[in-house]
Design an enzyme around this catalytic site. Sequence first.
Site, PDB file in Angstrom:
ATOM      1  N   TYR A 115      93.485  46.356  22.348  1.00  0.00           N
ATOM      2  CA  TYR A 115      92.166  45.628  21.920  1.00  0.00           C
ATOM      3  C   TYR A 115      91.348  46.270  21.207  1.00  0.00           C
ATOM      4  CZ  TYR A 115      87.797  43.230  22.479  1.00  0.00           C
ATOM      5  OH  TYR A 115      86.635  42.702  22.297  1.00  0.00           O
ATOM      6  N   HIS A 145      78.370  40.337  12.428  1.00  0.00           N
ATOM      7  CA  HIS A 145      77.355  40.426  13.507  1.00  0.00           C
ATOM      8  C   HIS A 145      76.005  41.160  13.132  1.00  0.00           C
ATOM      9  CE1 HIS A 145      80.963  39.905  15.636  1.00  0.00           C
ATOM     10  NE2 HIS A 145      80.739  40.649  16.724  1.00  0.00           N
ATOM     11  N   ASN A 259      78.984  48.727  19.693  1.00  0.00           N
ATOM     12  CA  ASN A 259      78.978  48.295  21.112  1.00  0.00           C
ATOM     13  C   ASN A 259      78.142  49.223  22.008  1.00  0.00           C
ATOM     14  OD1 ASN A 259      80.196  46.131  22.681  1.00  0.00           O
ATOM     15  ND2 ASN A 259      82.107  46.757  22.032  1.00  0.00           N
ATOM     16  N   TYR A 344      37.077  48.557  45.333  1.00  0.00           N
ATOM     17  CA  TYR A 344      38.573  49.000  45.163  1.00  0.00           C
ATOM     18  C   TYR A 344      38.939  49.453  43.768  1.00  0.00           C
ATOM     19  CZ  TYR A 344      39.481  46.396  49.403  1.00  0.00           C
ATOM     20  OH  TYR A 344      39.393  45.745  50.797  1.00  0.00           O
ATOM     21  N   ARG A 347      37.840  53.246  44.176  1.00  0.00           N
ATOM     22  CA  ARG A 347      38.140  54.033  45.285  1.00  0.00           C
ATOM     23  C   ARG A 347      39.819  54.024  45.584  1.00  0.00           C
ATOM     24  NH1 ARG A 347      37.673  51.105  50.696  1.00  0.00           N
ATOM     25  NH2 ARG A 347      36.390  49.660  50.234  1.00  0.00           N
ATOM     26  N   PHE A 435      78.841  48.541  28.209  1.00  0.00           N
ATOM     27  CA  PHE A 435      77.832  48.092  27.127  1.00  0.00           C
ATOM     28  C   PHE A 435      76.808  47.179  27.598  1.00  0.00           C
ATOM     29  CE2 PHE A 435      81.739  45.470  27.283  1.00  0.00           C
ATOM     30  CZ  PHE A 435      81.049  44.222  27.716  1.00  0.00           C
ATOM     31  N   GLU A 520      81.518  36.199  27.243  1.00  0.00           N
ATOM     32  CA  GLU A 520      80.213  36.954  27.819  1.00  0.00           C
ATOM     33  C   GLU A 520      79.396  36.012  28.448  1.00  0.00           C
ATOM     34  OE1 GLU A 520      79.206  38.220  23.819  1.00  0.00           O
ATOM     35  OE2 GLU A 520      81.077  39.497  23.522  1.00  0.00           O
TER      36      GLU A 520
END
Length: 622
Positions: A115, A145, A259, A344, A347, A435, A520
Amino acid sequence: MCSPVQSNVCFVPPMIFVTVRSRDRCCVLAGDWLCAVTHHPRHGPMDPCSVPTFERYITMQRKLVQLGSAILDVATLRQCSLGTTAIQVSDEAMKRVRVGRDVVDKIVEQGDTAYGINTGFGLFANVVVSPTQLAELQTNLIRSHAAGVGSPLTIEQTRMLLVLRINTLAKGHSGVRPETLTKMVDAFNADAISVVPAQGTVGASGDLAPLSHLALGMMGEGTMWDGRTGEIKPANEVLKSRNLEPIVLEAKEGLALINGTQMMAALGAEAVHQARNVALCADITAALTVEVLKGTPRAFHPSIHSVRPHHGQQTVAARLRTLLSPTSELFKSHEHVGRVQDAYSLRCAPQVHGVVHDTIDFVEGILTTEMNAATDNPMVFTGSDEDMLGWGFDGQDDVDVGHPRRKDRPLDTHKMISDTFYRGGGGFVISGGNFHGEYPAKVLDYLAIGMSEIANISERRLERLVNPSLSELPAFLVADGGLHSGFMIAHCTAAALASENKGLSHPASVDTISTSGSKEDHVSMGGFAARKAVQVVRNVEMVVAIELLAACQALEFFRPLKTTPRLESVHALVREHVAPWDGDRYMAPDLEAAVELIRTGQVLKAANPSGDSAWGDPGPHY
């Protein structure tokens, strides 16, 4: 004057040639800059002082950063973003890269199938690609991409992106060729930096779109920053002007370049670095506000904080004690008489600021791990380390060691074993999920939440400074109120930014949208988490800057009384750049001047001139 450099080559690590234009016959250069007479690319050897208007090249001593051996930290990465460093990959790392590449090359030579090396990607994982199309496969991957949109990352952010990608490839688990990695290093050293749109990543499989744009520029396509001029130009022109050859991808290299979580990590590094700096400045500004509101340092007594010993809380309380003193002229003028305790926002500064400092420490630790991790997929390993852990595949699993698959086999939403594991070529290639950006996504959401609280409490202190019913000071810190409005709208600006941060602090990482044909099916949305974190920090910087200006203005009403030496030093710094308000004037430039003092580390240096390590050092500043 240096000897003439008879070359128009634009980089010589660890030196770099930078174009400087000047209309002055004699331009003064200071610091690390060294003037050089060079060979002009068009006009040949030239004396830069020979004409009233000239273009000259100068060299600057650059820090050399070695990648692939030592841990890369946030401060060093930020230094790399400034264009003042050269990088190189260590010999040890290059050896790892070479060995990892050998595994890939043997798979290709043997005609085996694995792959990402000779298959399609994502839903197309089961499509086998012929050996003659492997280079085209990788090039197509980058082009398709490179689908990011929106405004580009800054050149500083993109330098960090490139350094981080080089650093992860130097781990040797991506299968990239050494010559490809060397070309990436050369591009950085020549300040030939791809233009990368900021939007388009879902944070798994890593930052695919941004990293594709990064790779595209180095292939000579798309656009690049010209580091000499700051202009955006066609990538092939920038590479040619540097005498750099475009990267030509081979098997697995396109996937290896894209990736990973490097955009999240790069922006995260910027956010956490600036967060640390402004959090320290918030401590300083809070101390000055306590002083001019006639508060007391007794709330910062070590006895109080020793019984609730959170690290950040104790550190902030100690820092406030160094900034304030009951012996200051201003404090002695009132000695907190008639008051029981402060609000507040005064302090409780150690408790509120303290947890933010602890958050920054936590986030930086996670990001440092991420910056030095191998985040590719599939990953290349040498030897048979999987067997040492008892995770080796036995004969029952019948790991595909290259049995050809029928090209007419229907696509499947589930990968075969050969898609996820391949042993051969002197190592093994295995698919996983390094990834996935959940780690940086979650901590950057956390950082945004933490930093928002600094803006919240700073704005509350600012309200007390400008409100005469709370401060005993003139309304909006200006004399002759009514005719003049003083800090009225500056406070509105701080309130607007603090409110904006509340929206930006909604966690991006609680969302996920399935992508890539449901391969995905869970993503981190870490790219948005990172961009939000950067914006939140920038908003905080401005809110703290407004409080700083207001506190300095309040101090004017107590003159000739003085505060502590450290706070007087901060006040003097501010007054070098911003005059007191005797009446209304155009205020926006003063706000920008003040925030620049914060962002560039000058406020921190003024309050801590000795560089006391107990204060922490955020590292280099823009």
